[in-house]
Design a protein around this motif. Sequence first.
Motif, PDB file in Angstrom:
ATOM      1  N   THR A 133       0.805  -1.235   0.000  1.00  0.00           N
ATOM      2  CA  THR A 133       0.000   0.000   0.000  1.00  0.00           C
ATOM      3  C   THR A 133       0.831   1.274   0.000  1.00  0.00           C
ATOM      4  N   SER A 134       0.283   2.312  -0.570  1.00  0.00           N
ATOM      5  CA  SER A 134       0.917   3.626  -0.541  1.00  0.00           C
ATOM      6  C   SER A 134       0.991   4.193   0.878  1.00  0.00           C
ATOM      7  N   TYR A 180      -1.763   0.156  10.887  1.00  0.00           N
ATOM      8  CA  TYR A 180      -2.023  -0.538   9.613  1.00  0.00           C
ATOM      9  C   TYR A 180      -0.766  -0.524   8.742  1.00  0.00           C
ATOM     10  N   ARG A 231      -7.198  11.699  12.617  1.00  0.00           N
ATOM     11  CA  ARG A 231      -6.335  10.576  13.011  1.00  0.00           C
ATOM     12  C   ARG A 231      -5.163  11.076  13.847  1.00  0.00           C
ATOM     13  N   GLU A 251      -1.477  11.603  10.365  1.00  0.00           N
ATOM     14  CA  GLU A 251      -2.167  11.689   9.066  1.00  0.00           C
ATOM     15  C   GLU A 251      -1.138  11.678   7.939  1.00  0.00           C
TER      16      GLU A 251
HETATM   17  N1  GDD Z   1     -12.459   7.251   6.482  1.00  0.00           N
HETATM   18  C1  GDD Z   1     -12.596   8.580   6.572  1.00  0.00           C
HETATM   19  N2  GDD Z   1     -13.744   9.106   7.106  1.00  0.00           N
HETATM   20  N3  GDD Z   1     -11.596   9.368   6.135  1.00  0.00           N
HETATM   21  C2  GDD Z   1     -11.779  10.708   6.199  1.00  0.00           C
HETATM   22  C3  GDD Z   1     -12.930  11.288   6.707  1.00  0.00           C
HETATM   23  C4  GDD Z   1     -13.966  10.451   7.189  1.00  0.00           C
HETATM   24  O1  GDD Z   1     -15.011  10.886   7.658  1.00  0.00           O
HETATM   25  N4  GDD Z   1     -12.810  12.637   6.610  1.00  0.00           N
HETATM   26  C5  GDD Z   1     -11.627  12.888   6.074  1.00  0.00           C
HETATM   27  N5  GDD Z   1     -10.984  11.721   5.828  1.00  0.00           N
HETATM   28  C6  GDD Z   1      -9.635  11.591   5.263  1.00  0.00           C
HETATM   29  C7  GDD Z   1      -8.702  10.688   6.061  1.00  0.00           C
HETATM   30  O2  GDD Z   1      -8.190  11.386   7.197  1.00  0.00           O
HETATM   31  C8  GDD Z   1      -7.660  10.369   4.992  1.00  0.00           C
HETATM   32  O3  GDD Z   1      -6.711  11.403   4.929  1.00  0.00           O
HETATM   33  C9  GDD Z   1      -8.469  10.381   3.689  1.00  0.00           C
HETATM   34  O4  GDD Z   1      -9.723  10.976   3.998  1.00  0.00           O
HETATM   35  C10 GDD Z   1      -8.698   8.991   3.108  1.00  0.00           C
HETATM   36  O5  GDD Z   1      -9.201   8.164   4.125  1.00  0.00           O
HETATM   37  P1  GDD Z   1      -9.780   6.701   3.810  1.00  0.00           P
HETATM   38  O6  GDD Z   1     -10.803   6.773   2.743  1.00  0.00           O
HETATM   39  O7  GDD Z   1     -10.164   6.088   5.110  1.00  0.00           O
HETATM   40  O8  GDD Z   1      -8.535   5.936   3.155  1.00  0.00           O
HETATM   41  P2  GDD Z   1      -6.991   5.876   3.568  1.00  0.00           P
HETATM   42  O9  GDD Z   1      -6.234   6.706   2.574  1.00  0.00           O
HETATM   43  O10 GDD Z   1      -6.797   6.167   4.991  1.00  0.00           O
HETATM   44  O11 GDD Z   1      -6.657   4.327   3.363  1.00  0.00           O
HETATM   45  C11 GDD Z   1      -7.074   3.645   2.165  1.00  0.00           C
HETATM   46  O12 GDD Z   1      -6.053   3.730   1.199  1.00  0.00           O
HETATM   47  C12 GDD Z   1      -4.810   3.083   1.545  1.00  0.00           C
HETATM   48  C13 GDD Z   1      -3.838   3.284   0.372  1.00  0.00           C
HETATM   49  O13 GDD Z   1      -3.257   4.549   0.454  1.00  0.00           O
HETATM   50  C14 GDD Z   1      -7.368   2.191   2.569  1.00  0.00           C
HETATM   51  O14 GDD Z   1      -7.957   1.536   1.476  1.00  0.00           O
HETATM   52  C15 GDD Z   1      -6.092   1.444   2.945  1.00  0.00           C
HETATM   53  O15 GDD Z   1      -6.395   0.053   3.114  1.00  0.00           O
HETATM   54  C16 GDD Z   1      -5.095   1.606   1.793  1.00  0.00           C
HETATM   55  O16 GDD Z   1      -3.898   0.916   2.085  1.00  0.00           O
END
Ligand code: GDD
Length: 336
Positions: free
Chosen positions: A127-128, A150, A296, A299
């Motif tokens: 993952t990135s 994670y 988080r 971040e």
């Molecule tokens: N989930 C969530 N919920 N994220 C939020 C929200 C909210 O209400 N508001 C803002 N965010 C921001 C998070 O702080 C993060 O910076 C961004 O939106 C993306 O969050 P997620 O959609 O939860 O994905 P992620 O980037 O943390 O993780 C996903 O991508 C990774 C690859 O870069 C997941 O799929 C991981 O499993 C994957 O490895």
Amino acid sequence: MTKTAFITGITGQDGSYLAPFLLDKGYIVHGLERRGSLSHTDRIDHIDHENLHLNYGDMTDGTNLIRLIKDIQPDEIYNLAAQSHVQVSFDTPEYTANADALGTLRILEAIRILGLERKTKFYQASTSELFGNAPAPQNEHTPFHPRSPYATAKLYAYWATINYREAYGIFASNGILFNHESPMRGETFVTRKITRAIAAIKRGQQTHVELGNLDAKRDWGHARDYVEGMWKILQHEIADDFVLATGQTHSVRDFVEAAFALIGHDIQWQGSGVQETGISKQTNQILVTINPKFFRPTELDILCGDPSKAKKALDWQAKTSFQDLVKEMVEHDLST
Ligand code: GDD
Ligand code: NAP
């Protein structure tokens, strides 16, 4: 000769795109299914294929994984199973490490214990998130700096994959995938949370959506394109590690604006910090508020991948634009 694939995480977003992709190529597909008090198979229940087989098991249960891999004798294993939610990993760090780090080790060990080093190719869903806040664009040479339980678990799995390749000659490869989404995306990831909220707002079931950090930037592609990349990684002549990404980055704020525009709301932002709101220019409704519970402890500010190695070596590139991805997700949630 018919190939057999074993997909852990077949009931998740990526598994639900990878399974039909491999079935269409003529593979026999086995998947790992967790037992739950309710069914976990909604995303794949529509696939009615004689070559699809589900097997009960869990990434935390090594003897079960050894027995399954012994029975299945897979030519290819796609290790997609994981506790994949970054924010949840801060609440469940030990379980996340068990499933994501040791779970990967258990499968690699099964390949070795069963003497399948020359038969079974192994794909690891890296993952990135591994890059942390390394400056963009990130590629295969960018140093890792994981910033969540994670990501630290996935770092172990990344290196275990490379170690088993180097130590035992297993065809074991990492796909370092940047965020990819779809109508099958889990409902608490930010993209799907937004598109589902839009559908609920349009139906009058919800007034607004509460979000966390609007300024985080992600390189968002479509899961359909990325599962093809996973398969290409295992068809490459040698085992290696590849970044899959679009090369474009957008903020959460951009995603909100693009998605609400599709139901006729231009969002205007007012205030700052936790007081910031997103207001409809057309109706003056408050459609977005901030809830700090979605912040988080650590971040990632900006992810933007450089997929040039995959383009050159695998002839792979992301096909779906950001606008088309947002549109497909919004239209799907409006229709269900
Ligand atoms: N989930 C969530 N919920 N994220 C939020 C929200 C909210 O209400 N508001 C803002 N965010 C921001 C998070 O702080 C993060 O910076 C961004 O939106 C993306 O969050 P997620 O959609 O939860 O994905 P992620 O980037 O943390 O993780 C996903 O991508 C990774 C690859 O870069 C997941 O799929 C991981 O499993 C994957 O490895
Ligand atoms: P997802 O939708 O959350 O699916 C995760 C899958 O893992 C589900 O099938 C889940 O089963 C299964 N699982 C979780 N814990 C398990 C356990 N202990 N034993 C057995 N199965 C377990 O994730 P995804 O978006 O499809 O992602 C697939 C993989 O790619 C994950 O490893 C993720 O970390 C990684 N990844 C994802 C992205 C992305 O943007 N989507 C980017 C980079 C890497 P249930 O259905 O029973 O919950």
